[in-house]
Design an enzyme around this catalytic site. Structure first.
Site, PDB file in Angstrom:
ATOM      1  N   GLY A 205       0.814  -1.211   0.000  1.00  0.00           N
ATOM      2  CA  GLY A 205       0.000   0.000   0.000  1.00  0.00           C
ATOM      3  C   GLY A 205       0.846   1.259   0.000  1.00  0.00           C
ATOM      4  O   GLY A 205       1.674   1.447   0.871  1.00  0.00           O
ATOM      5  N   SER A 206       0.649   2.148  -0.973  1.00  0.00           N
ATOM      6  CA  SER A 206       1.557   3.270  -1.089  1.00  0.00           C
ATOM      7  C   SER A 206       1.026   4.304  -2.074  1.00  0.00           C
ATOM      8  O   SER A 206      -0.111   4.239  -2.529  1.00  0.00           O
ATOM      9  CB  SER A 206       2.929   2.770  -1.536  1.00  0.00           C
ATOM     10  OG  SER A 206       2.784   1.910  -2.660  1.00  0.00           O
TER      11      SER A 206
END
EC number: 4.1.1.65
Length: 237
Positions: A205-206
């Site tokens: 997640g980013s």
């Protein structure tokens, strides 16, 4: 990606070999950074093979990690002046903002496109343009949710500046998120990256921000889904 045709006269593989060949053509390869995350649960599955719940849980974990660290082949467009998406995901912002101070690009806002990556997206990052790497700077920070506007300023990040053969500077910034606690950047100052070339990865997640020179025509739209190395998000002046 379509499989290449077999040249005439080529010896036909066995049924097992043919099946393996089909699997290799259909399943994306694994990014090297994901190997420990896949091998560890596989080891647990082997050690706990006598317990069904351990074996199944470990194999499920290995499959999930293999999917997360997948590294599919991409074909970037062959057009001068285009900028491709550096990542798969959803366009969260199309605006102007001051680039990270560590890149020394000035204090004036520049065109920016921000792409949010969920845990289901491909998480490798690709060079948005072809050019020479002139700066790579890692800056520690917080781990707010990557879809928040403040994440660009306060979260841990890795900033890279590229100088194109046409003389343009394009910055791409890997930003850690709520679950993403590890940024991988393989590019170094002096490297020459082709457009669409894989240079890094953010785990779990980013967000990835791209900054363009003034006068750039932004083609991305908020909410648009992007395919790393293939979706054109801007046209340089």
């Amino acid at each position: 990606m379509a499989r290449k045709p077999t040249p005439p006269g080529t010896q036909q593989p066995t049924s097992v070999g043919h099946i393996l060949d089909l699997v290799r053509g259909a399943v994306p390869p694994l990014h090297p950074a994901g190997l420990p995350f896949v091998l560890a649960p596989l080891g647990v599955a082997v050690l706990g093979r006598k317990r069904k719940w351990v074996r199944r849980g470990a194999l499920t974990s290995a499959a999930a990690c293999a999917a997360f660290f997948r590294h599919p082949h991409r074909v970037p467009p062959n057009r001068v002046g285009v900028v491709v998406a550096p990542a798969d995901g959803e366009v969260a912002l199309v605006d102007s903002a001051v680039p990270p101070a560590e890149l020394d690009m000035g204090t004036e806002p520049l065109p920016r496109v921000s792409i949010f990556l969920s845990v289901l997206d491909v998480h490798v990052q690709r060079s948005p343009v072809g050019g020479e790497v002139t700066k790579v700077v890692h800056r520690p920070g917080q781990f707010l949710s990557a879809d928040l506007a403040d994440a660009s300023e306060v979260n841990e990040r890795n900033s890279m500046l590229l100088h194109t053969p046409e003389g343009h500077d394009v910055a791409v910034v890997q930003i850690a998120g709520l679950l993403a606690r590890r940024i991988v950047c393989d590019a170094k100052v002096g490297d020459t990256l082709p457009i669409g070339d894989t240079y890094g990865l953010i785990r779990f997640g980013s967000r990835v921000d791209t900054y363009f020179p003034a006068g750039t025509t932004l083609l991305a739209e908020r909410g648009q889904r992007t395919i790393g190395a293939e979706t054109v998000i801007a046209q340089l002046p």
